[in-house]
Motif scaffolding. Structure first.
Motif, short mmCIF file in Angstrom:
data_model
loop_
_atom_site.label_atom_id
_atom_site.label_comp_id
_atom_site.label_asym_id
_atom_site.label_seq_id
_atom_site.Cartn_x
_atom_site.Cartn_y
_atom_site.Cartn_z
N PRO A 52 0.79 -1.23 0.00
CA PRO A 52 0.00 0.00 0.00
C PRO A 52 0.82 1.28 0.00
CG PRO A 52 0.02 -0.97 2.18
CD PRO A 52 0.72 -1.94 1.26
N GLY A 53 2.11 1.18 0.22
CA GLY A 53 2.95 2.38 0.18
C GLY A 53 3.75 2.59 1.45
N GLU A 54 4.62 3.58 1.37
CA GLU A 54 5.50 3.93 2.49
C GLU A 54 4.74 4.69 3.58
OE1 GLU A 54 8.88 3.19 2.63
OE2 GLU A 54 8.71 2.13 0.73
N ILE A 67 9.62 15.41 -1.75
CA ILE A 67 10.58 16.33 -2.37
C ILE A 67 11.83 15.57 -2.80
CG2 ILE A 67 12.13 18.27 -1.90
CD1 ILE A 67 9.25 19.22 -2.32
N GLN A 68 12.31 14.70 -1.95
CA GLN A 68 13.51 13.94 -2.28
C GLN A 68 13.28 13.01 -3.48
OE1 GLN A 68 14.82 12.06 1.36
NE2 GLN A 68 15.77 13.94 2.11
N HIS A 69 12.09 12.44 -3.57
CA HIS A 69 11.81 11.56 -4.70
C HIS A 69 11.77 12.37 -6.00
CE1 HIS A 69 11.12 7.39 -5.58
NE2 HIS A 69 10.15 7.72 -6.44
N LEU A 85 18.73 11.55 3.82
CA LEU A 85 17.77 10.79 3.02
C LEU A 85 16.71 10.15 3.90
CD1 LEU A 85 17.05 9.69 0.18
CD2 LEU A 85 18.50 7.73 0.72
N VAL A 86 15.44 10.41 3.56
CA VAL A 86 14.30 9.76 4.24
C VAL A 86 13.45 8.97 3.25
CG1 VAL A 86 14.21 11.46 6.12
CG2 VAL A 86 12.77 11.78 4.09
N ASP A 87 13.69 9.16 1.96
CA ASP A 87 12.95 8.47 0.91
C ASP A 87 13.60 7.11 0.64
OD1 ASP A 87 11.69 7.55 -1.40
OD2 ASP A 87 12.66 9.03 -2.70
N ASN A 88 12.98 6.05 1.11
CA ASN A 88 13.53 4.70 0.93
C ASN A 88 13.58 4.26 -0.53
OD1 ASN A 88 13.84 4.31 3.70
ND2 ASN A 88 11.73 3.63 3.91
N ARG A 89 12.84 4.93 -1.40
CA ARG A 89 12.77 4.55 -2.81
C ARG A 89 13.67 5.41 -3.69
NH1 ARG A 89 9.22 0.84 -3.57
NH2 ARG A 89 8.97 1.28 -5.76
N TYR A 90 14.37 6.36 -3.12
CA TYR A 90 15.25 7.27 -3.87
C TYR A 90 16.24 6.50 -4.74
CZ TYR A 90 18.32 11.37 -4.50
OH TYR A 90 19.07 12.40 -5.02
N LYS A 91 16.83 5.46 -4.17
CA LYS A 91 17.87 4.69 -4.86
C LYS A 91 17.35 3.93 -6.06
CE LYS A 91 17.18 0.88 -1.70
NZ LYS A 91 17.49 0.53 -0.35
N TRP A 92 16.04 3.72 -6.15
CA TRP A 92 15.47 2.94 -7.24
C TRP A 92 15.17 3.77 -8.48
CZ3 TRP A 92 16.78 -1.63 -6.24
CH2 TRP A 92 16.71 -2.15 -4.96
N VAL A 93 15.32 5.07 -8.40
CA VAL A 93 15.06 5.92 -9.56
C VAL A 93 16.27 5.84 -10.49
CG1 VAL A 93 14.55 8.25 -10.38
CG2 VAL A 93 13.58 7.45 -8.21
#
Length: 129
Positions: A52-54, A67-69, A85-93
């Protein structure tokens, strides 16, 4: 206020992020996988009922993750975040910087081919305020 602060800190247009929050949450009515308590204002990780999401502890951290994403989508590898970094999905972009405009978010951030046009329409409405 949070979008203006966090956007300025990371060099991301707060109006674009705010418009995206309006689109993704149905103007904060939510109603799909993401619920208000998640403080997830852009559908980060929201795929299906099993995913369902973060979740973020506060509104500010949720806005910061959003914002980080956007930062990952809009900037290249050599542009680093200013904050922690607080966006756990940042690295996947990948690749970084694949959507430097709102129109390039269509088919990348969202499957909707009209995603950029929808964001643009919200931004046009915001200009009247």
């Amino acid at each position: 206020r949070l979008y203006i602060q966090e956007g300025a800190y990371e060099g991301i247009n707060s109006d674009v992020a705010f418009a995206q929050m309006c689109l993704e949450t149905g103007y904060l009515t939510f109603g799909n996988l993401v619920v208000p308590e998640m403080h997830n204002y852009c559908g980060l990780g929201a795929i299906d009922a099993a995913h369902p999401g973060e979740w973020f502890a506060t509104e500010q951290i949720g806005v910061r993750a959003h914002i980080q994403h956007l930062h990952a989508y809009a900037t290249t590898e050599n542009v680093r975040l200013n904050g922690t970094l607080v966006d756990n999905r940042y690295k996947w972009v990948r690749p970084r910087g694949k959507a430097p405009t709102i129109f390039e978010l269509a088919g990348t951030w969202a499957a909707d081919p009209l995603y950029g046009e929808k964001l643009d329409a919200i931004l046009e409405k915001m200009q009247t305020f």
